[in-house]
Design an enzyme around this catalytic site. Structure first.
Site, PDB file in Angstrom:
ATOM      1  N   GLU B 177       0.906  -1.294   0.016  1.00 14.59           N
ATOM      2  CA  GLU B 177       0.080  -0.101  -0.113  1.00 14.59           C
ATOM      3  C   GLU B 177       0.880   1.287   0.130  1.00 14.59           C
ATOM      4  OE1 GLU B 177      -3.126  -0.184   2.851  1.00 14.59           O
ATOM      5  OE2 GLU B 177      -3.785  -2.313   2.095  1.00 14.59           O
ATOM      6  N   ASN B 200       3.926   3.315   8.882  1.00 17.15           N
ATOM      7  CA  ASN B 200       3.146   2.050   8.603  1.00 17.15           C
ATOM      8  C   ASN B 200       3.770   0.794   9.397  1.00 17.15           C
ATOM      9  OD1 ASN B 200       1.676  -0.524   7.929  1.00 17.15           O
ATOM     10  ND2 ASN B 200       1.444   0.345   5.786  1.00 17.15           N
ATOM     11  N   SER B 201       2.994   0.233  10.527  1.00 16.41           N
ATOM     12  CA  SER B 201       3.792  -0.510  11.258  1.00 16.41           C
ATOM     13  C   SER B 201       4.031  -2.198  10.632  1.00 16.41           C
ATOM     14  CB  SER B 201       3.064  -1.004  12.663  1.00 16.41           C
ATOM     15  OG  SER B 201       1.867  -1.502  12.307  1.00 16.41           O
ATOM     16  N   HIS B 449     -18.841  -9.391   5.236  1.00 16.35           N
ATOM     17  CA  HIS B 449     -17.263  -8.688   5.609  1.00 16.35           C
ATOM     18  C   HIS B 449     -16.696  -9.493   6.781  1.00 16.35           C
ATOM     19  CE1 HIS B 449     -14.641  -5.672   7.499  1.00 16.35           C
ATOM     20  NE2 HIS B 449     -14.256  -6.146   6.138  1.00 16.35           N
ATOM     21  N   GLU B 451     -13.332  -9.315   8.533  1.00 16.36           N
ATOM     22  CA  GLU B 451     -12.046  -8.821   8.908  1.00 16.36           C
ATOM     23  C   GLU B 451     -11.311  -9.942   9.639  1.00 16.36           C
ATOM     24  OE1 GLU B 451      -9.750  -6.302   7.930  1.00 16.36           O
ATOM     25  OE2 GLU B 451      -8.512  -7.353   9.080  1.00 16.36           O
ATOM     26  N   HIS B 519      -9.053  -8.338   0.939  1.00 18.46           N
ATOM     27  CA  HIS B 519      -8.244  -7.221   1.138  1.00 18.46           C
ATOM     28  C   HIS B 519      -6.797  -7.340   1.852  1.00 18.46           C
ATOM     29  CE1 HIS B 519     -10.987  -3.601  -0.465  1.00 18.46           C
ATOM     30  NE2 HIS B 519     -11.335  -4.699  -0.847  1.00 18.46           N
ATOM     31  N   GLU B 520      -5.924  -6.530   1.749  1.00 22.39           N
ATOM     32  CA  GLU B 520      -4.419  -6.870   2.141  1.00 22.39           C
ATOM     33  C   GLU B 520      -3.941  -8.355   2.014  1.00 22.39           C
ATOM     34  OE1 GLU B 520      -7.033  -6.034   4.541  1.00 22.39           O
ATOM     35  OE2 GLU B 520      -7.091  -3.791   4.441  1.00 22.39           O
ATOM     36  N   GLU B 538      -7.632  -6.145  -3.021  1.00 21.31           N
ATOM     37  CA  GLU B 538      -7.123  -4.855  -2.956  1.00 21.31           C
ATOM     38  C   GLU B 538      -5.608  -4.838  -3.242  1.00 21.31           C
ATOM     39  OE1 GLU B 538      -7.501  -1.660   0.585  1.00 21.31           O
ATOM     40  OE2 GLU B 538      -6.380  -3.463   0.936  1.00 21.31           O
ATOM     41  N   GLU B 544      -9.111   4.466  -0.088  1.00 19.75           N
ATOM     42  CA  GLU B 544      -9.179   4.838   1.279  1.00 19.75           C
ATOM     43  C   GLU B 544      -7.969   5.626   1.662  1.00 19.75           C
ATOM     44  OE1 GLU B 544      -8.854   1.079   3.261  1.00 19.75           O
ATOM     45  OE2 GLU B 544      -6.833   0.759   2.723  1.00 19.75           O
TER      46      GLU B 544
END
Lengths: 737, 737
Positions: B177, B200-201, B449, B451, B519-520, B538, B544
């Protein structure tokens, strides 16, 4: 029921925070204090030092997510006492199965609530003091300043008062199947490298003074001390690292073999404790961290069992008592099991788990099993399994284990192969429907086998279907296995995530009314109180090693002091044909006499007992086998009559729901004369007594199959003098008339 | 169908083993040879160097199980050619959904069978040469001398012919990303540290010259070259590490921030290739190893797409063609989806995923959700979801995504919390039954969804129940998410085991007739051909980020050249209220004009397209929203009219099963004048044409909401001159009369 509860007002002066509690009988005394802000405890038994002043605490790891500005602070020092509570608890509970019909849980408790002003964090250390020892644990209340944390290392110390004799296994993240070592504490370092079986590819040792628990010790002034843990749930298994004069830092890096673990090179910032002090060492995850925690949470109990009578070590229920009560509402489907199985002949090497030798390797989704070429050595075939079912039915055995029934054994272990088994597809010569129906028609059940090859993700993906298959065909127990390296790579058998996995399997099994007997899984810590469908574990060196070169004769008179503290072992005794070469190409022999094998059904307590030898071998020794037919596997009472670690154990047990007693004695390589007073029998009653004893000239090496069977009538007050041969033992059945 | 197959006799002299194949049109030429026993290839396009001579091979790791006596040998050199085969393949297949109704798969193939006499091992390298590039892969036949092996590193080289311009992302094991960087190859090292978003960790970079694929380049002599991979199954994702004049060894250790990865300190034993050479670098597991393989097996295809026309890069089907045909027999339940959802207002920060702020952390099994105190900001509530359902029904949208419907969002990410969601329990204000029935009554579906918080074991444990819940209530698609660090700790988003996990989810979903939009997850490699229920990913910087600070205007005219090579992206376009501060406290703005947002529905091809803005915002711009209502999401044909990486893309697409066309153009921060010749329309037919264009003074920063809508009648041969503003674009609908 909690009888009393005393709130002690907050004590803010750190130096003055001393608290003492004693056991209900006053023999065990625990002192807690803060020493320069460090939580510190000591333990005595009848005035003798058991644990000298020892610090408590945890080092925390800096999380990558916390690295932006926020530093992690250890829970080691800088504490003040906020408040303390003492209370007394006394109740008697009934285990679903066990050595006794009821168990008393009676302790005095000290709850110490600490705060660390610099971090505004609070923790609680809870001590429970029993007549036979103590447990302590850390508790982390939910709080804004302590929500999630990573454990770098737990730093619980056990400072021993002298150079005790210890029975120990090399500390290892993946195996508990080494032979026990007997040395002084000062001798651990020298013995360490010879104690490690470097030939075992699973070896993952971490320090030349690292040992496993349960660790049994004996002091020169006659105390028996055992260190272990209770209720290890979602937490890494604890090892102990001993500080000696040569210790440079914790954890020391091992020089050893190619399998040696390379620990975190960052040494602890804290000074080393004094020699003869054990410091906890947790099993790491793949990144070297020891645990991920979320408050509210607690560690397992760290236990010290102590007595001046070795028999008390064996009858102790301290570890079971420190576990939570049973969480299964309906336990009617849980039952003790005496079983035989298609197993020993594969262990010995006469037959095979796998069906074909045709391929250098296999992929489950690419093989038509009906077209492959059988190797002719596959044991789990219809004909043989039926023979075992017939044998079980004829001899009153409950179940028949069949290993190698399912496809995948061609290349199952240590290949980093994820999709190794599917747990539902039988080999073509194993008719799962027919065999279960055949067994049920004879009042016998089959016992399921799930070898996971330690490919845990694969097992979890298939678990629901696997348990459903068991339900469909009427299996009610599973032997599971964790041979080889854990997949995902980098994880270890005793890590937090693996301990979570084992319990997940037990909980999912309970939903399906399935009993679990997990091999190569973590050593038990009394969880069978909470989940009594965990009816057995291996987690130590079992009888199979007699076919791999042998175990010392004293092995089985050590295990009850060590491995069995946490829960029963599926030791698989009963090898009556002790010379394997009489029926196979295996040159090894069992390191006991036949009478010694019979004794194990009593001295190695388990609700799950195998008659591990082959039916044809039992036919050769049918008169001795009668004891295995007769012996119970669940008990209303148990009395340890004599015991000394690594020397001998004699126990009398009263069979559940009957007036019958069974007595067993087992000894080491030196032999032993047991004088058994039958004062536990009912007064005025007569009993038929059958004594299975070593013959006069029996010897585990030179004459193991020499036994005598004597029958007589006995009554309360009679005495039996029973001579055990080197590596021998005896077994007695006493049936009420 | 395989048309020809030529067996070339075994060539034993290693020096003479040169082989050449060309593409069907003759423009692409591939040479294979052995150079001192090392497999070597080179690639030209119309006589120009694309890949200069480059070695192929794999370094293998020494397994602990192999450490006792057996050394592992690399598959790098010492090879001889056993045989070669060439063949031609030509077929046309129909995708379940796509940019065109049919796809031609036409290539010439060279199969090189190599043996390594010293180890008696055999491997095959297979090349497929297309008119627009080539793919190569390693194949490992089953053989006694090569059954299981561990990959230390794959060493596939891509030697570039010059200091090309490259559009690259920092090579990273966990995130894609970042914003794309544009530099010469020689400038990668200097730009690297500024290119990494160290805030970004999730950052896990491995080398200051490491980049991701798909990597787009442009040469000074006008070639467009793209390196990526196809069909990455049960194998780690490939990155590319560039050798420059400063490269000391592979892989270089990064100095950088605290999140930097510390690679294996053992440098490769092989010499460095020449500068401007990319070498493959696989994503490691927790132990640093790159893969565990069992023969027979193969690597993913390593792909090079090449043309002197940038439009060919976008219309290329090379990666899809290198994947296996569809494995789902009945695909009738798979369909394109246009959807809206309860999402953008949470991203912007106006409402929340979580239901309560009452606790510092939560445990799912310890909360009575009906008793907790709501925070009043929970978006996924009955009232709001009904409003979105009404909006979808009114505007012809197929589905409504609802994020934050299920319990666990209070402390969901980056806490190393395993049991973070159960995927089946709604918050008390989300009536799952009522809302699905309400949606269905209006001809709309809810979009599920999941997550996972990257707690993959937890997701797999709950997956079957989660999909069952979807089936029960009539969901047919799921958006899944992998925010945060992978649990088990030490694993990475793009490792072999995670790639296996993503595919496992897709396969299990297919059993339940569920479409997946992950996503991710890992960047796609064309697996949607084989598993067309993978309708989106994604795996790049989506819309976003416009709420997190913004993305450069050229971002969306780079992604089709890079990220979209592997499969469609759920980019979530359609933010018409580009100034977020008009309705929230978020100070950011979208870095396009409104017309530019509309263009994305065409230039960013996906069968899954979101109308991502809020209903109330669409009401403000209802005339522009008409294009989103009208635009198709599945196509019979697509024609890329003009393209230049990071500058502009214009495409015309013919809506599936109709005679209607839609044309979109998108440009970078410099604006662009597009001249669109309508020569793709049917001759003699008239069309209603509606043009959504930037107003004359539009600008993505200063005047983004200035657009014009023009209607006219058009016919084949007409020309539209469309001026795109800086950061702007246009969208045209052409409806057959």
């Amino acid at each position: 029921m909690r009888i009393t509860s005393i709130l002690v007002a907050a004590i803010l002066a750190t130096g003055a925070a001393a608290q003492t509690i004693t056991s209900p009988d006053g023999n065990v005394k625990l002192d807690f204090s803060l020493q320069k802000g460090k939580p510190t405890y000591q333990l005595t038994y009848k005035g003798k030092d058991v644990v000298k002043p020892s610090h408590l605490g945890l080092e925390l790891a800096k999380d990558k997510h916390a690295s932006k500005g926020k530093n992690e602070t250890d829970l080691i020092d800088g504490f003040v006492v906020q408040s303390t509570n003492t209370s007394t608890f006394d109740e008697t509970w009934k285990p679903v199965w066990g050595e006794t019909a009821t168990i008393r849980n009676h302790y005095n408790e000290l709850e110490v609530n600490l705060s660390q002003p610099a971090t505004e964090r609070r923790i609680t250390i809870r001590f429970r003091v029993y007549d036979d020892g103590m447990g302590l644990r850390y508790e982390f209340p939910q709080q804004k300043t302590l929500n999630y944390f990573l454990i770098k290392e737990e730093r619980t110390e056990f400072a021993m008062a002298g150079d005790h004799i210890a029975w120990w296994l090399p500390g290892d993240y993946d195996t508990q199947e080494q032979e026990t070592q007997e040395t002084r504490l000062s001798g651990i370092r020298e013995r360490f490298n010879t104690a490690v079986n470097w030939e075992n590819s699973s070896v993952a040792v971490f320090s030349p003074t690292g040992v496993q628990t349960s660790l049994q010790m004996k002091t020169d002034d006659g105390l028996y001390i055992n260190i272990h843990e209770a209720a290890c749930i979602d937490y890494a298994t604890m090892h102990l690292e001993m500080v000696d004069a040569q210790t440079k830092n914790l954890s020391e890096k091992l020089g050893g073999g190619s399998n040696a673990y390379t620990p975190d090179p960052t040494p602890s910032a804290y000074p080393l404790p004094k020699p003869f002090t054990f410091v906890s060492h947790l099993t790491p995850d793949a990144t070297g961290l020891k645990g991920a925690m979320q408050t509210p949470c607690k560690t397992p109990w760290r236990t010290v069992i102590v007595s001046d009578d070795a028999r008390d070590m064996l009858s102790s229920n301290l570890i079971l008592n420190l576990n939570e009560p049973c969480k299964i509402e309906d336990t009617s489907w849980i039952h003790p099991v005496k079983y035989c199985g298609v197993w020993w002949e594969m262990i010995v090497g006469k037959s095979a788990w796998n069906y074909t030798d045709e391929f250098p390797s296999i992929k489950l989704d690419q093989i038509d099993w009906n077209k492959v070429k059988p190797n002719g050595r596959h044991a789990a075939n219809n004909e043989k399994v039926k023979r075992y079912i017939d044998f079980a039915a004829k001899n009153g055995l409950d179940e028949v284990l069949v290993e190698g029934w399912n496809v995948g054994w061609e290349d199952w272990a240590n290949m980093w192969k994820r999709d190794v088994f599917d747990f539902v597809t039988p080999y073509p010569d194993f008719d799962i429907k027919m065999l279960n129906e055949y067994a049920h028609s004879k009042g016998v059940k089959l016992l399921m086998h799930h070898e996971t090859s330690s490919s845990t993700q694969n097992y979890e993906r298939h678990m629901e279907e696997a348990y459903n298959l068991m339900n469909k065909y009427g299996y009610d127990a599973v032997k599971s296995g964790y041979v080889g390296d854990i997949i995902p790579r980098g994880d270890h058998h005793y890590s937090q995530s693996m301990n979570n996995h084992y319990l997940y399997c037990i909980q999912e099994a309970a939903k399906h009314h399935v009993m679990v007997n997990a091999h190569e899984a973590v050593r038990p810590t009394g969880l069978c109180r909470t989940w009594p469908n965990l009816v057995g574990n291996e987690s130590a060196r079992g009888t199979e090693y007699e076919a791999f070169g042998g175990s010392r004769p004293d092995h089985t008179v050590i295990l009850p002091f060590t491995r069995l503290q946490g829960g029963p072992m599926d030791f698989t005794p009963g090898i009556l044909e002790t010379q394997l070469s009489t029926w196979s190409d295996n040159p090894n022999y069992v390191h006991t006499t036949i009478a010694g094998q019979l004794a194990l059904y009593l001295t190695m307590y388990s609700p799950l007992q195998m008659a591990a030898d082959l039916p044809e071998n039992y036919e050769k020794y049918d008169d001795a086998f009668q004891f295995i037919r007769d012996v119970a596997v669940d008990w209303d009472d148990s009395k340890y009559l004599e015991a000394e670690p690594a020397d001998y154990i004699t126990v009398a047990r009263k069979a559940k729901g009957t007036d019958n007693w069974f007595v067993g004695g087992k000894c080491d390589e030196n032999g032993h004369l047991s004088v058994v007073k039958l004062d536990f029998l009912d007064k005025g009653r007569k009993y038929d007594c059958t004594i299975y004893a070593d013959a006069k000239d029996a010897h585990y090496q030179s004459n193991p199959k020499a036994y005598t069977i004597t029958r007589k009538t006995v009554k309360k007050g009679d005495t039996l003098k029973l001579k055990q041969a080197p590596g021998g033992g005896f077994a007695v059945s006493i049936i009420a008339k």
